[in-house]
Motif scaffolding. Sequence first.
Motif, PDB file in Angstrom:
ATOM      1  N   ARG A  34      36.957  44.249  41.827  1.00 43.68           N
ATOM      2  CA  ARG A  34      36.966  45.815  40.692  1.00 43.68           C
ATOM      3  C   ARG A  34      36.992  45.966  41.113  1.00 43.68           C
ATOM      4  N   GLN A  54      36.375  38.122  42.572  1.00 49.46           N
ATOM      5  CA  GLN A  54      36.899  39.073  41.662  1.00 49.46           C
ATOM      6  C   GLN A  54      37.418  40.729  42.205  1.00 49.46           C
ATOM      7  N   THR A  79      52.590  49.759  37.324  1.00 54.48           N
ATOM      8  CA  THR A  79      51.403  50.272  37.896  1.00 54.48           C
ATOM      9  C   THR A  79      50.670  51.130  37.444  1.00 54.48           C
ATOM     10  N   ALA A 118      42.912  31.163  46.376  1.00 54.79           N
ATOM     11  CA  ALA A 118      42.258  31.876  44.918  1.00 54.79           C
ATOM     12  C   ALA A 118      41.009  32.153  45.260  1.00 54.79           C
ATOM     13  N   VAL A 120      39.779  44.482  36.778  1.00 54.07           N
ATOM     14  CA  VAL A 120      40.295  43.543  37.723  1.00 54.07           C
ATOM     15  C   VAL A 120      40.968  43.945  38.492  1.00 54.07           C
ATOM     16  N   LEU A 121      41.466  43.913  39.003  1.00 50.64           N
ATOM     17  CA  LEU A 121      42.591  44.363  39.996  1.00 50.64           C
ATOM     18  C   LEU A 121      43.222  42.654  40.424  1.00 50.64           C
ATOM     19  N   GLY A 122      42.354  41.882  41.003  1.00 46.11           N
ATOM     20  CA  GLY A 122      42.586  40.101  41.429  1.00 46.11           C
ATOM     21  C   GLY A 122      41.803  39.163  41.702  1.00 46.11           C
ATOM     22  N   THR A 123      42.016  38.766  42.882  1.00 45.40           N
ATOM     23  CA  THR A 123      40.366  37.372  43.586  1.00 45.40           C
ATOM     24  C   THR A 123      40.749  37.319  44.797  1.00 45.40           C
TER      25      THR A 123
END
Length: 74
Positions: free
Chosen positions: A40, A38, A63, A33, A23-26
């Motif tokens: 992904r 999500q 990272t 948000a 999951v990179l974020g939303t």
Amino acid sequence: MKSAEELSKAMAAGYAFEGKSIVLGTAIFDKQAVHGAQIRIPLNTVNRHGLIAGATGTGKTKTALLLGKIYYNI
């Protein structure tokens, strides 16, 4: 997109795959948000092309190391 709900549905359809993922974020809609939207990446595609960009000192190396650790279960 006209609403956060529409974005959430589109994201769910676009990221509908099976298997492990990172999951990179939303997604963001109207500076908020979006719950359930999500972003992904399937774990089995992480070893392909990618780009981590940023200014000096922003965490690019960390990272990359973290992604490698997740992919290779180190």
